[in-house]
Design an enzyme around this catalytic site. Structure first.
Site, mmCIF file in Angstrom:
data_model
loop_
_atom_site.group_PDB
_atom_site.id
_atom_site.type_symbol
_atom_site.label_atom_id
_atom_site.label_comp_id
_atom_site.label_asym_id
_atom_site.label_seq_id
_atom_site.Cartn_x
_atom_site.Cartn_y
_atom_site.Cartn_z
ATOM 1 N N GLU A 47 0.672 -1.072 0.155
ATOM 2 C CA GLU A 47 0.022 -0.033 -0.153
ATOM 3 C C GLU A 47 0.869 1.249 0.095
ATOM 4 O O GLU A 47 1.849 1.137 0.533
ATOM 5 C CB GLU A 47 -1.011 -0.063 1.301
ATOM 6 C CG GLU A 47 -1.948 -1.186 1.230
ATOM 7 C CD GLU A 47 -2.694 -1.401 0.193
ATOM 8 O OE1 GLU A 47 -3.051 -0.270 -0.786
ATOM 9 O OE2 GLU A 47 -3.468 -2.471 0.060
ATOM 10 N N PHE A 49 1.672 5.890 0.327
ATOM 11 C CA PHE A 49 1.468 6.701 1.352
ATOM 12 C C PHE A 49 0.167 7.265 1.993
ATOM 13 O O PHE A 49 -0.045 7.090 2.910
ATOM 14 C CB PHE A 49 2.228 7.639 0.922
ATOM 15 C CG PHE A 49 2.611 8.761 1.828
ATOM 16 C CD1 PHE A 49 3.182 8.613 3.014
ATOM 17 C CD2 PHE A 49 2.325 10.049 1.740
ATOM 18 C CE1 PHE A 49 3.476 9.706 3.916
ATOM 19 C CE2 PHE A 49 2.556 11.194 2.556
ATOM 20 C CZ PHE A 49 2.985 11.004 3.870
ATOM 21 N N ASN A 50 -0.687 7.512 0.998
ATOM 22 C CA ASN A 50 -2.042 8.272 1.500
ATOM 23 C C ASN A 50 -2.984 7.047 1.738
ATOM 24 O O ASN A 50 -3.746 7.269 2.717
ATOM 25 C CB ASN A 50 -2.426 8.977 0.445
ATOM 26 C CG ASN A 50 -1.594 10.481 0.230
ATOM 27 O OD1 ASN A 50 -1.561 11.294 1.000
ATOM 28 N ND2 ASN A 50 -0.703 10.186 -0.952
ATOM 29 N N HIS A 285 -3.704 16.737 -10.437
ATOM 30 C CA HIS A 285 -3.026 15.425 -9.836
ATOM 31 C C HIS A 285 -3.205 14.716 -11.006
ATOM 32 O O HIS A 285 -4.372 14.063 -11.179
ATOM 33 C CB HIS A 285 -3.427 15.102 -8.536
ATOM 34 C CG HIS A 285 -2.837 13.524 -8.265
ATOM 35 N ND1 HIS A 285 -3.486 12.800 -7.858
ATOM 36 C CD2 HIS A 285 -1.502 13.317 -8.442
ATOM 37 C CE1 HIS A 285 -2.791 11.426 -7.498
ATOM 38 N NE2 HIS A 285 -1.442 12.284 -7.992
ATOM 39 N N ARG A 287 -2.401 11.048 -11.892
ATOM 40 C CA ARG A 287 -1.730 9.695 -11.170
ATOM 41 C C ARG A 287 -1.744 8.859 -12.463
ATOM 42 O O ARG A 287 -2.573 8.431 -13.234
ATOM 43 C CB ARG A 287 -2.837 8.964 -10.272
ATOM 44 C CG ARG A 287 -2.373 7.551 -9.897
ATOM 45 C CD ARG A 287 -1.130 7.838 -8.446
ATOM 46 N NE ARG A 287 -1.286 6.927 -7.627
ATOM 47 C CZ ARG A 287 -0.423 5.809 -8.079
ATOM 48 N NH1 ARG A 287 0.230 5.565 -9.140
ATOM 49 N NH2 ARG A 287 -0.685 4.641 -7.195
ATOM 50 N N ASP A 366 4.204 18.316 -3.544
ATOM 51 C CA ASP A 366 3.061 18.596 -4.380
ATOM 52 C C ASP A 366 1.752 18.755 -4.103
ATOM 53 O O ASP A 366 0.842 19.462 -4.628
ATOM 54 C CB ASP A 366 3.313 17.209 -5.247
ATOM 55 C CG ASP A 366 4.388 17.109 -6.409
ATOM 56 O OD1 ASP A 366 4.616 18.362 -6.765
ATOM 57 O OD2 ASP A 366 4.544 16.197 -6.979
ATOM 58 N N PHE A 384 -4.474 9.864 -3.135
ATOM 59 C CA PHE A 384 -3.446 10.910 -3.231
ATOM 60 C C PHE A 384 -4.199 12.103 -3.589
ATOM 61 O O PHE A 384 -4.132 13.175 -2.908
ATOM 62 C CB PHE A 384 -2.523 10.741 -4.314
ATOM 63 C CG PHE A 384 -1.294 11.799 -4.313
ATOM 64 C CD1 PHE A 384 0.106 11.376 -3.867
ATOM 65 C CD2 PHE A 384 -1.554 12.979 -5.020
ATOM 66 C CE1 PHE A 384 0.874 12.293 -4.098
ATOM 67 C CE2 PHE A 384 -0.346 13.665 -5.171
ATOM 68 C CZ PHE A 384 0.900 13.724 -4.652
HETATM 69 O O1 GFB Z 1 -0.558 7.834 -2.193
HETATM 70 P P1 GFB Z 1 -0.709 6.625 -2.595
HETATM 71 O O2 GFB Z 1 -1.546 5.488 -1.778
HETATM 72 O O3 GFB Z 1 -2.150 6.927 -3.767
HETATM 73 O O4 GFB Z 1 0.214 6.025 -3.342
HETATM 74 P P2 GFB Z 1 -3.048 6.172 -4.566
HETATM 75 C C1 GFB Z 1 0.792 6.530 -4.721
HETATM 76 C C2 GFB Z 1 2.039 6.886 -4.290
HETATM 77 O O5 GFB Z 1 2.885 7.234 -5.924
HETATM 78 C C3 GFB Z 1 2.269 8.425 -3.533
HETATM 79 C C4 GFB Z 1 3.457 8.700 -5.703
HETATM 80 O O6 GFB Z 1 2.315 8.115 -2.204
HETATM 81 C C5 GFB Z 1 3.359 8.958 -4.259
HETATM 82 O O7 GFB Z 1 4.773 8.350 -3.458
HETATM 83 N N1 GFB Z 1 2.633 9.559 -6.376
HETATM 84 C C6 GFB Z 1 1.693 9.552 -6.939
HETATM 85 C C7 GFB Z 1 3.099 10.969 -6.445
HETATM 86 N N2 GFB Z 1 0.988 10.862 -7.597
HETATM 87 C C8 GFB Z 1 2.124 11.632 -7.500
HETATM 88 C C9 GFB Z 1 2.295 12.799 -7.505
HETATM 89 O O8 GFB Z 1 1.566 13.606 -8.082
HETATM 90 N N3 GFB Z 1 3.463 13.485 -7.202
HETATM 91 C C10 GFB Z 1 4.374 12.819 -6.524
HETATM 92 N N4 GFB Z 1 5.726 13.499 -5.897
HETATM 93 N N5 GFB Z 1 4.192 11.639 -6.072
HETATM 94 C C11 GFB Z 1 -2.775 3.455 -4.764
HETATM 95 C C12 GFB Z 1 -1.733 2.659 -3.684
HETATM 96 O O9 GFB Z 1 -2.165 4.801 -5.011
HETATM 97 O O10 GFB Z 1 -2.838 2.823 -5.747
HETATM 98 C C13 GFB Z 1 -1.959 1.428 -3.869
HETATM 99 O O11 GFB Z 1 -2.045 3.167 -2.344
HETATM 100 C C14 GFB Z 1 -1.820 0.733 -5.191
HETATM 101 O O12 GFB Z 1 -0.873 0.869 -2.916
HETATM 102 C C15 GFB Z 1 -2.940 1.415 -6.165
HETATM 103 O O13 GFB Z 1 -0.768 1.117 -5.692
HETATM 104 C C16 GFB Z 1 -3.060 0.945 -7.405
HETATM 105 O O14 GFB Z 1 -4.488 5.793 -3.856
HETATM 106 O O15 GFB Z 1 -3.070 6.706 -5.751
#
Ligand code: GFB
Length: 424
Positions: A47, A49-50, A285, A287, A366, A384
């Protein structure tokens, strides 16, 4: 017994305070009859960060509720081996404390928390007394009901070290430096608060860890306690400062001009929708990376995203566009190529800054920049993007400038994010 400092009487001592980040002193109040217990947790390794921030909130609300009956401290799981933090040109991103990303004194004004390193420091030995590995029910379920049972482990990532009489495992990247005295698997279906009676009465262990804590649901998603917890999750000041400088330098955005002043204490900050107007830019944003495959149904092509962004910026009469993205450079260049009528910005840290603030810190920068835009559009189903939306609720933006997401195609409308409005 974990607390070396325990004394026979109530004890508050400035000098015995543990030194946390930035000179914050944590006053440990110890009453032997009510010595605090420690709750640790971890999340499914894949999983991001967010999503992990979301699980923190479920556990923090549980800690708040536990503290109505007995003193419990939440031990924050260090950030190690996060799947998305892959910068290869900087030192491995392991054992990162929460103070690198969050303002701990702000978290502490919601519930008592401590870093894992602090927990190790006050423990006689690096041992967690009881570890519960949460899992679903093997047989699945027909009807949703809150229940919890000790069950054989369907999957067990821990192994028994018979020499040390301890269970070994990942433990936030500490591996063999830490162990658990006892391990059990618990099949559970329920809200985080449902495990409270179990923690209070079925175990008297001083330290208890719940692994796969994402199995537990939010007690009450979106109520005022949820929002208190969310408001307390302030980003670390050093990261906000970098984002604020970027806003001022490139995006003509300042707190005063944007009507988005932050109060020192989150508890005294109360905003109405529309109080904040934001800086004169559109924030996106976008993704990409693993999302392109994982959410294929929702994620637009770069070309289609550019079309939607262009249309929106024209409609809003904004000439500056800030893009937060995890897209590879080639995709970002492609996007920029479609947006030549606009000034397009991205936060591009130097290698030195990335080494210092890590991928997690850059992601926060960001998010903080996106949170201050006149208008925000994110990626459907990305946590995110969701966390940026909450931040904008806290700052007092009008919901229509916040709860927006890109569609698969410009031509087709798509479901827009649920408006989880702030409650005080
Ligand atoms: O935060 P997060 O749980 O969001 O995981 P989702 C996405 C990670 O990708 C972020 C990087 O914590 C960042 O490390 N990241 C994504 C970004 N967008 C950006 C951005 O705009 N800027 C920067 N600097 N970094 C879920 C994951 O992601 O997506 C699950 O929690 C799984 O594990 C799923 O991978 C497919 O909810 O978008």
């Amino acid at each position: 017994f974990l607390l070396d400092q325990c004394s026979p009487h109530n004890h508050v001592d400035e000098d015995d305070g543990f030194d946390f980040q930035q000179g914050t002193k944590f006053k440990l109040v110890v009453d032997e009859a009510k010595a605090p217990r420690y709750l640790l947790y971890d999340v499914n390794p894949g999983e991001g960060f967010n999503l992990r921030r979301d699980v923190y909130m479920r556990i923090a609300v549980l800690i708040k509720s536990l503290n109505e009956d007995a003193p419990w401290i939440l031990v924050l799981p260090p950030w190690s081996g996060i799947y998305h933090w892959r910068s290869r040109d900087i030192e491995a991103q392991n054992k990162i404390p929460w103070s690198a990303f969050f303002d701990l004194s702000s978290l502490r004004s919601f519930v008592p928390v401590m870093e894992f390193e602090e927990f190790l420091k006050i423990s006689r030995e690096p041992v967690i007394e009881e570890l519960y590995y949460l899992q679903h029910y093997k047989e699945g379920w027909d009807k949703w009901e809150e229940k919890m049972d000790r069950r054989p482990c369907m999957h067990n990532p821990y192994s028994y070290d018979s020499e040390a009489n301890l269970w070994r495992g990942w433990f936030f990247g500490y591996d063999r430096a830490v162990g658990a005295r006892k391990l059990e698997c618990l099949s559970v279906m329920g809200h985080a608060g449902f495990v409270k009676p179990f923690l209070l009465t079925n175990t008297s262990a001083r330290s208890v860890m719940l692994d796969r804590a994402e199995t537990l649901l939010h007690d009450r998603y979106g109520d005022s306690v949820f929002w208190q917890c969310r408001r307390s999750m302030r980003f670390a000041k050093h990261l906000r400062d970098i984002a604020d400088n970027f806003r001022a330098e490139y995006l003509d955005s300042t707190d005063e001009g944007d009507k988005a002043i932050i109060e020192e204490d989150w508890q005294s900050m109360k905003r109405n929708h529309g109080d904040a107007i934001g800086g004169p830019y559109l924030a996106v944003h976008l993704r990409r990376a693993d999302f392109v495959r994982a959410r294929e149904k929702y994620v637009p092509s770069v070309k289609s995203a550019a079309k939607q962004i262009k249309h929106l910026a024209k409609q809003l009469n904004l000439t500056k566009i800030f893009v937060a993205t995890d897209a590879p450079q080639t995709e970002y260049d492609e996007l920029k190529g479609y947006l030549t009528d606009f000034s397009v910005y991205q936060f591009e840290p130097t290698l030195e800054a990335r080494a210092k603030y890590k991928d997690g810190g850059v992601a926060i920068i960001d998010q903080w920049i996106c949170a201050h835009a006149r208008y925000f559009i994110g990626t459907r189903e990305s946590t995110f993007s969701f966390r940026i939306q909450d931040e904008r609720e806290i700052l007092g933006f009008a919901p229509e400038t916040t709860f927006n997401c890109l569609c698969k195609k410009k031509e087709s409308e798509c479901e827009q994010p649920t408006r989880w409005l702030i409650k005080y």
